[in-house]
Design a protein around this motif. Structure first.
Motif, PDB file in Angstrom:
ATOM      1  N   MET A   1       1.924 -16.137  -9.848  1.00 47.42           N
ATOM      2  CA  MET A   1       0.802 -15.205  -9.900  1.00 47.42           C
ATOM      3  C   MET A   1       0.596 -14.537  -8.535  1.00 47.42           C
ATOM      4  N   GLU A   2       0.570 -13.211  -8.525  1.00 48.16           N
ATOM      5  CA  GLU A   2       0.384 -12.488  -7.283  1.00 48.16           C
ATOM      6  C   GLU A   2      -1.049 -12.644  -6.769  1.00 48.16           C
ATOM      7  N   LEU A   3      -1.157 -12.727  -5.460  1.00 52.80           N
ATOM      8  CA  LEU A   3      -2.462 -12.912  -4.849  1.00 52.80           C
ATOM      9  C   LEU A   3      -3.352 -11.685  -5.047  1.00 52.80           C
ATOM     10  N   LEU A   4      -2.776 -10.515  -4.880  1.00 52.12           N
ATOM     11  CA  LEU A   4      -3.518  -9.263  -4.987  1.00 52.12           C
ATOM     12  C   LEU A   4      -3.080  -8.498  -6.225  1.00 52.12           C
ATOM     13  N   THR A   5      -4.053  -8.122  -7.052  1.00 51.73           N
ATOM     14  CA  THR A   5      -3.754  -7.287  -8.223  1.00 51.73           C
ATOM     15  C   THR A   5      -4.542  -5.989  -8.117  1.00 51.73           C
ATOM     16  N   VAL A   6      -3.933  -4.913  -8.633  1.00 49.56           N
ATOM     17  CA  VAL A   6      -4.528  -3.584  -8.511  1.00 49.56           C
ATOM     18  C   VAL A   6      -4.634  -2.944  -9.884  1.00 49.56           C
ATOM     19  N   ASN A   7      -5.811  -2.467 -10.202  1.00 46.77           N
ATOM     20  CA  ASN A   7      -6.015  -1.695 -11.438  1.00 46.77           C
ATOM     21  C   ASN A   7      -5.583  -0.265 -11.145  1.00 46.77           C
ATOM     22  N   GLN A   8      -4.403   0.095 -11.614  1.00 45.88           N
ATOM     23  CA  GLN A   8      -3.838   1.401 -11.311  1.00 45.88           C
ATOM     24  C   GLN A   8      -4.672   2.549 -11.887  1.00 45.88           C
ATOM     25  N   GLU A   9      -5.389   2.292 -12.954  1.00 44.28           N
ATOM     26  CA  GLU A   9      -6.214   3.348 -13.545  1.00 44.28           C
ATOM     27  C   GLU A   9      -7.423   3.684 -12.666  1.00 44.28           C
ATOM     28  N   LEU A  10      -7.874   2.691 -11.894  1.00 46.07           N
ATOM     29  CA  LEU A  10      -9.042   2.907 -11.039  1.00 46.07           C
ATOM     30  C   LEU A  10      -8.675   3.272  -9.603  1.00 46.07           C
ATOM     31  N   CYS A  11      -7.564   2.743  -9.100  1.00 48.68           N
ATOM     32  CA  CYS A  11      -7.205   2.897  -7.689  1.00 48.68           C
ATOM     33  C   CYS A  11      -7.015   4.368  -7.313  1.00 48.68           C
ATOM     34  N   VAL A  12      -7.678   4.797  -6.245  1.00 46.91           N
ATOM     35  CA  VAL A  12      -7.565   6.174  -5.762  1.00 46.91           C
ATOM     36  C   VAL A  12      -6.677   6.244  -4.519  1.00 46.91           C
ATOM     37  N   LYS A  13      -6.081   5.104  -4.155  1.00 47.35           N
ATOM     38  CA  LYS A  13      -5.135   5.030  -3.030  1.00 47.35           C
ATOM     39  C   LYS A  13      -5.740   5.549  -1.725  1.00 47.35           C
ATOM     40  N   CYS A  14      -6.981   5.180  -1.487  1.00 52.87           N
ATOM     41  CA  CYS A  14      -7.672   5.626  -0.275  1.00 52.87           C
ATOM     42  C   CYS A  14      -7.215   4.873   0.967  1.00 52.87           C
ATOM     43  N   GLY A  15      -6.698   3.655   0.778  1.00 51.83           N
ATOM     44  CA  GLY A  15      -6.179   2.869   1.889  1.00 51.83           C
ATOM     45  C   GLY A  15      -7.224   2.115   2.700  1.00 51.83           C
ATOM     46  N   ILE A  16      -8.473   2.132   2.257  1.00 52.16           N
ATOM     47  CA  ILE A  16      -9.527   1.442   3.011  1.00 52.16           C
ATOM     48  C   ILE A  16      -9.268  -0.065   3.048  1.00 52.16           C
ATOM     49  N   CYS A  17      -8.805  -0.615   1.931  1.00 51.45           N
ATOM     50  CA  CYS A  17      -8.559  -2.062   1.870  1.00 51.45           C
ATOM     51  C   CYS A  17      -7.539  -2.495   2.918  1.00 51.45           C
ATOM     52  N   ALA A  18      -6.504  -1.678   3.127  1.00 50.71           N
ATOM     53  CA  ALA A  18      -5.486  -1.987   4.133  1.00 50.71           C
ATOM     54  C   ALA A  18      -6.069  -1.853   5.533  1.00 50.71           C
ATOM     55  N   GLU A  19      -6.963  -0.890   5.705  1.00 53.01           N
ATOM     56  CA  GLU A  19      -7.542  -0.637   7.023  1.00 53.01           C
ATOM     57  C   GLU A  19      -8.458  -1.766   7.474  1.00 53.01           C
ATOM     58  N   VAL A  20      -9.214  -2.371   6.546  1.00 52.62           N
ATOM     59  CA  VAL A  20     -10.177  -3.399   6.942  1.00 52.62           C
ATOM     60  C   VAL A  20      -9.590  -4.802   6.949  1.00 52.62           C
TER      61      VAL A  20
END
Length: 271
Positions: A1-20
């Motif tokens: 099981m992957e630690l991080l999962t992403v809802n592709q329908e919602l994700c706007v690829k803003c990159g804030i999660c990577a920044e913080v």
């Protein structure tokens, strides 16, 4: 099981999660965020908490356990300044009982204090038994006297404290506080003392907001930290654990009427 999962329908690829991300282990790809190195995740929850569209989930910091924050609660500067400046260490307490639920509420906020690399790791012992508190005071005085007798330099100025206790029986250690909060950590936990400082500072501030008073029990903490057995036994500290912080608790007996000044602030500016 992957630690991080992403809802592709919602994700706007803003990159804030990577920044913080504190450890910089979230990267951005054409598909959105991805975990670069799972073992370095410290379960801080920054990535899931910051996502503006709730597109991320993290096994270590599940989205389902987070509380929606519609507006960041900011106290105005005047109120915050007055509150922080009016805090005082309380050394005179009423004998009133504090409801267990209220103490649990107080300690619950301590879970959210900062800790090194989100290590947390604290547990608490709440002592309200008068006989146990008396034993802790007595054992602390005994330990202090041993330091004075063996010419431990820092202890010498406090010889009068032990003398007052021996002559008058006045509790100069725990100040007859009806409760004692003891923060404990596994003995091998190197960040325990620092984490306890942050945690109990949250307790100290929140207690004032709840109408309660606190005071650091420094002598008890030092003696317990030195593994003085009579104190550890009175606190019923289990094997393998150490005392990382000790704080008195109770309802204040007196109300302070003025704000006391402190030394002027010293600041060095490096431009």
């Amino acid at each position: 099981m992957e630690l991080l999962t992403v809802n592709q329908e919602l994700c706007v690829k803003c990159g804030i999660c990577a920044e913080v991300c504190p450890n910089g282990i979230i990267g951005m790809s054409a598909e959105g965020p991805q975990m670069l190195y799972e073992p370095a995740c410290i379960a801080c929850g920054h990535c899931t908490a910051v996502c503006p569209v709730a597109a991320l989930d993290n096994v270590k910091a599940p989205l389902s356990k987070q509380v929606k924050l519609d507006q960041y609660p900011v106290i105005n500067t005047e109120t915050a300044y007055a509150f922080l400046r009016s805090r005082r260490s309380i050394r005179n307490y009423k004998k009133d009982k504090i409801a267990q639920e209220k103490i649990l509420q107080l300690l619950d906020i301590a879970r959210f204090a900062p800790s090194g690399c989100n290590s947390q790791g604290l547990s608490y012992v709440v002592i309200e038994n008068p006989e146990k508190l008396k034993k802790i005071t007595e054992a602390t005085i005994e330990w202090l006297e041993k330091q004075i007798e063996t010419n431990v330099e820092w202890a010498k100025p406090f010889a009068g404290l032990a003398e007052v206790y021996r002559k008058t029986g006045v509790d100069v250690v725990l100040r007859e506080a009806p409760y004692l909060i003891v923060a404990t950590v596994p003995q091998e936990f190197s960040l325990g003392h620092d984490n306890a400082r942050f945690s109990l500072e949250y307790v100290e501030l929140y207690a004032a907001a709840m109408g309660l008073g606190t005071c650091w029990a420094g002598f008890v903490e030092i003696a317990a930290g030195a593994q003085y057995k009579p104190i550890l036994e009175a606190m019923e500290i289990p094997d393998g654990f150490a005392v990382a912080g000790v704080m008195m608790l109770g309802y204040p007996k007196h109300t302070y009427q003025r704000l006391v000044d402190r030394n002027p602030i010293k600041v060095t500016w490096l431009a």
